[in-house]
Scaffold this active site. Structure first.
Site, PDB file in Angstrom:
ATOM      1  N   HIS A  42      -1.918   0.065 -18.230  1.00  0.00           N
ATOM      2  CA  HIS A  42      -0.862   0.983 -17.788  1.00  0.00           C
ATOM      3  C   HIS A  42      -0.197   1.581 -19.019  1.00  0.00           C
ATOM      4  O   HIS A  42      -0.057   0.900 -20.029  1.00  0.00           O
ATOM      5  CB  HIS A  42       0.178   0.227 -16.947  1.00  0.00           C
ATOM      6  CG  HIS A  42       1.043   1.139 -16.152  1.00  0.00           C
ATOM      7  ND1 HIS A  42       2.162   1.727 -16.681  1.00  0.00           N
ATOM      8  CD2 HIS A  42       0.924   1.600 -14.889  1.00  0.00           C
ATOM      9  CE1 HIS A  42       2.707   2.497 -15.754  1.00  0.00           C
ATOM     10  NE2 HIS A  42       1.970   2.449 -14.668  1.00  0.00           N
ATOM     11  N   ASP A  49      -2.767  -1.025  -8.519  1.00  0.00           N
ATOM     12  CA  ASP A  49      -3.960  -0.686  -7.740  1.00  0.00           C
ATOM     13  C   ASP A  49      -4.976  -1.814  -7.649  1.00  0.00           C
ATOM     14  O   ASP A  49      -5.941  -1.710  -6.901  1.00  0.00           O
ATOM     15  CB  ASP A  49      -4.657   0.546  -8.363  1.00  0.00           C
ATOM     16  CG  ASP A  49      -3.782   1.768  -8.263  1.00  0.00           C
ATOM     17  OD1 ASP A  49      -3.213   1.972  -7.190  1.00  0.00           O
ATOM     18  OD2 ASP A  49      -3.655   2.499  -9.262  1.00  0.00           O
TER      19      ASP A  49
HETATM   20  N1  ACO Z   1     -10.395  -1.113 -19.407  1.00  0.00           N
HETATM   21  C1  ACO Z   1     -10.794  -1.241 -20.701  1.00  0.00           C
HETATM   22  N2  ACO Z   1     -10.069  -0.783 -21.766  1.00  0.00           N
HETATM   23  C2  ACO Z   1      -8.909  -0.170 -21.490  1.00  0.00           C
HETATM   24  C3  ACO Z   1      -8.434  -0.015 -20.172  1.00  0.00           C
HETATM   25  C4  ACO Z   1      -9.217  -0.522 -19.104  1.00  0.00           C
HETATM   26  N3  ACO Z   1      -8.816  -0.406 -17.835  1.00  0.00           N
HETATM   27  N4  ACO Z   1      -7.233   0.643 -20.196  1.00  0.00           N
HETATM   28  C5  ACO Z   1      -6.986   0.885 -21.493  1.00  0.00           C
HETATM   29  N5  ACO Z   1      -7.968   0.389 -22.266  1.00  0.00           N
HETATM   30  C6  ACO Z   1      -8.037   0.405 -23.748  1.00  0.00           C
HETATM   31  C7  ACO Z   1      -8.477   1.758 -24.270  1.00  0.00           C
HETATM   32  O1  ACO Z   1      -9.879   1.822 -24.430  1.00  0.00           O
HETATM   33  C8  ACO Z   1      -7.738   1.812 -25.583  1.00  0.00           C
HETATM   34  O2  ACO Z   1      -8.443   0.989 -26.508  1.00  0.00           O
HETATM   35  P1  ACO Z   1      -8.446   1.328 -28.100  1.00  0.00           P
HETATM   36  O3  ACO Z   1      -7.010   1.430 -28.519  1.00  0.00           O
HETATM   37  O4  ACO Z   1      -9.172   0.162 -28.712  1.00  0.00           O
HETATM   38  O5  ACO Z   1      -9.191   2.638 -28.225  1.00  0.00           O
HETATM   39  C9  ACO Z   1      -6.409   1.128 -25.294  1.00  0.00           C
HETATM   40  O6  ACO Z   1      -6.701   0.212 -24.219  1.00  0.00           O
HETATM   41  C10 ACO Z   1      -5.301   2.073 -24.865  1.00  0.00           C
HETATM   42  O7  ACO Z   1      -5.781   2.862 -23.791  1.00  0.00           O
HETATM   43  P2  ACO Z   1      -5.275   4.329 -23.490  1.00  0.00           P
HETATM   44  O8  ACO Z   1      -6.291   5.024 -22.654  1.00  0.00           O
HETATM   45  O9  ACO Z   1      -4.850   4.988 -24.773  1.00  0.00           O
HETATM   46  O10 ACO Z   1      -3.984   4.003 -22.651  1.00  0.00           O
HETATM   47  P3  ACO Z   1      -3.188   5.050 -21.779  1.00  0.00           P
HETATM   48  O11 ACO Z   1      -1.791   4.560 -21.743  1.00  0.00           O
HETATM   49  O12 ACO Z   1      -3.415   6.435 -22.256  1.00  0.00           O
HETATM   50  O13 ACO Z   1      -3.876   4.933 -20.328  1.00  0.00           O
HETATM   51  C11 ACO Z   1      -4.448   4.118 -18.182  1.00  0.00           C
HETATM   52  C12 ACO Z   1      -3.376   4.177 -19.289  1.00  0.00           C
HETATM   53  C13 ACO Z   1      -4.934   5.543 -17.862  1.00  0.00           C
HETATM   54  C14 ACO Z   1      -3.801   3.542 -16.919  1.00  0.00           C
HETATM   55  C15 ACO Z   1      -5.635   3.229 -18.652  1.00  0.00           C
HETATM   56  O14 ACO Z   1      -5.179   1.904 -18.874  1.00  0.00           O
HETATM   57  C16 ACO Z   1      -6.800   3.220 -17.654  1.00  0.00           C
HETATM   58  O15 ACO Z   1      -7.661   4.103 -17.713  1.00  0.00           O
HETATM   59  N6  ACO Z   1      -6.827   2.209 -16.703  1.00  0.00           N
HETATM   60  C17 ACO Z   1      -7.852   2.192 -15.670  1.00  0.00           C
HETATM   61  C18 ACO Z   1      -7.480   3.131 -14.519  1.00  0.00           C
HETATM   62  C19 ACO Z   1      -6.322   2.615 -13.690  1.00  0.00           C
HETATM   63  O16 ACO Z   1      -6.292   1.475 -13.267  1.00  0.00           O
HETATM   64  N7  ACO Z   1      -5.364   3.520 -13.435  1.00  0.00           N
HETATM   65  C20 ACO Z   1      -4.192   3.224 -12.590  1.00  0.00           C
HETATM   66  C21 ACO Z   1      -2.947   3.153 -13.423  1.00  0.00           C
HETATM   67  S1  ACO Z   1      -1.551   2.744 -12.438  1.00  0.00           S
HETATM   68  C22 ACO Z   1      -1.217   4.175 -11.636  1.00  0.00           C
HETATM   69  O17 ACO Z   1      -1.398   5.263 -12.080  1.00  0.00           O
HETATM   70  C23 ACO Z   1      -0.678   4.035 -10.348  1.00  0.00           C
END
Ligand code: ACO
Length: 426
Positions: free
Chosen positions: A304, A361
């Site tokens: 998140h 979720d």
């Molecule tokens: N699985 C694996 N790695 C992940 C995940 C994940 N679900 N989420 C983040 N990371 C990693 C990224 O690869 C990144 O790694 P790095 O720094 O080594 O390159 C680091 O964690 C940071 O990730 P970002 O994408 O920069 O984080 P951001 O805050 O932009 O994204 C998000 C947040 C979109 C929710 C992300 O965690 C994700 O894609 N999760 C999966 C989708 C999901 O469950 N979305 C629902 C969110 S809750 C909602 O909207 C109601």
């Protein structure tokens, strides 16, 4: 003297005021930055940018705190109803019994939609995603129910119409997609019970309202009711900042919520778990894939932007999930898989060091499945829940004395000035 931040560049120093929120959050007010220095800020994904002042929802991502109008979401999930929470968000107070009853009467009075709207459903391809349908239908509502004046009373009317009709529209889209007869709302049923009845009642098999499922849905919607300046709420505010009407602004919010990185994640989680279950893949392998930078796969329902600990909503959702499945005596292999996956991920160095925990979720889809909601309607369920928050945020932005049309800047990286080449010379 109030706090300031100094920016030194070259031989110049400028002082920028600091704004402090009621929970101590500090923001540097950069409204004069460009005027004074010529600089703009650069912040992809707005991760460090406060787009507004808001008195609606407070989150502390480090401590896992979520409060609506100051009240912890845990207390609302235990004691409140979705209807009452919607009132709290939109009207900024808990209603008296009289106010709540009046609100219920209005929700009932406005629950029907114009019969002509059914024709829209008939003309969409049957395989259309219900989120695309919902976004279109909410936009279309404006043509059937235009706001007459932009005053408090008229906005209240539009708000009540939306809260009530969105539920009817969502159930209609499900019925029509199945080729079933549309079920009308009933005045004797509560907000949640009415929705379930509109979804599942048929002329040959009357729906028996199950109070435990109604309560589970109530809590599901309370937990989704607002989440400050997330992607869809920011879309609602940005569209609304052009003084666009409420229906169109909400329609934009629904479109933003559809994305699998946002509300669409609840559908993506179930699809991911189903695939693993079907292919016999191990949860360890799934976690390895999520860590592999050469694999675009991400563990859906994990991570998140704001929460760097367990999402408080996920914790409540997990409890509701156990209760519902236990009560219905359902043994869902996807729940076992989800729990195994959570256990492995929470012990994994990558997930620990990246602060990746289950979000709202992760468990919500399993509850929806148990209630009988089809997977492609999951994000619609999220949208119905998020509606009071979007409305409250839109209303707040309309009354904001510092309101300006939303219009970010950019750092241009394209070609510098060059001449047009006639087609024969290219
Ligand atoms: N699985 C694996 N790695 C992940 C995940 C994940 N679900 N989420 C983040 N990371 C990693 C990224 O690869 C990144 O790694 P790095 O720094 O080594 O390159 C680091 O964690 C940071 O990730 P970002 O994408 O920069 O984080 P951001 O805050 O932009 O994204 C998000 C947040 C979109 C929710 C992300 O965690 C994700 O894609 N999760 C999966 C989708 C999901 O469950 N979305 C629902 C969110 S809750 C909602 O909207 C109601």
């Amino acid at each position: 003297m109030s706090e300031t931040v100094k920016i030194i560049y070259g031989d110049q120093t400028i002082e920028l005021p600091v704004i402090i929120g009621s929970e101590g959050e500090k923001a540097v007010d950069i409204t004069q930055l460009r005027n004074k220095t010529g600089f703009i800020t650069y912040d992809p994904g707005f991760a460090n940018t406060g787009s507004c002042k808001s008195a609606i929802t407070f989150m502390d991502g480090e401590k896992g705190i979520l409060r609506y109008r100051g009240i912890p979401v845990e207390q609302l999930a235990e004691h409140s109803s979705f209807r009452e929470t919607a009132y709290l968000l939109v009207h900024d107070k808990l209603p008296s019994l009289r106010e709540l009853n009046r609100f219920s009467i209005l929700l009932n009075d406005h629950s029907l939609v114009h019969e002509d709207m059914r024709q829209f459903y008939e003309t969409f391809p049957r395989a259309s995603h219900p989120m695309g349908l919902l976004s279109s239908m909410v936009n279309a509502l404006r043509s059937f129910y235009p706001e007459l004046r932009i005053d408090e009373e008229e906005i209240d009317m539009t708000v009540t119409r939306l809260l009530s009709k969105v539920r009817t529209l969502a159930a209609m889209s499900f019925k029509i997609s199945r080729g079933h007869k549309v079920v009308y709302p009933r005045p004797d049923l509560s907000y949640c019970a009415n929705f379930l009845n509109m979804m599942f009642d048929t002329p040959v098999r009357p729906y028996l309202v199950d109070n435990d499922l109604v309560r589970a849905l109530d809590v599901f919607w309370i937990l989704h009711a607002d989440h400050e300046q997330n992607c869809s709420t920011s879309a609602v505010r940005l569209v609304g900042s052009a003084r666009t009407n409420l229906y169109a602004s909400i329609s934009a919010g629904i479109a933003a919520l559809w994305g699998p990185l946002h509300g669409g994640a609840n559908q993506a989680v179930i699809e991911m778990l189903t695939q693993v279950h079907r292919n016999g893949e191990t949860v360890k392998r799934l976690v390895e894939r999520a860590k592999d930078k050469n694999d675009p796969f991400r563990l859906m329902g994990f991570g998140h932007r704001v929460y760097k600990t367990y999402d408080p909503r996920a914790l409540i959702m997990k409890g509701v999930c156990d209760k519902v499945l236990d009560r219905l005596k359902i043994d869902d292999p996807l729940l076992d898989l989800a729990k195994q996956l959570e256990a492995v991920a929470l012990e994994d160095d990558y997930f620990v060091s990246h602060n990746l925990y289950p979000n709202v979720d992760f468990y919500s889809g399993i509850i929806l499945r148990a209630i009988g909601i089809p997977t492609n309607m999951f994000t619609v369920m999220f949208a119905i829940g998020r509606l009071p928050g979007w409305i409250a945020q839109w209303k707040e932005s309309m009354d904001d004395p510092e309101w300006r049309i939303g219009r970010p800047r950019q750092v241009y990286t394209g070609p510098r000035l060059r001449d047009y080449t006639p087609i024969d010379d290219r």
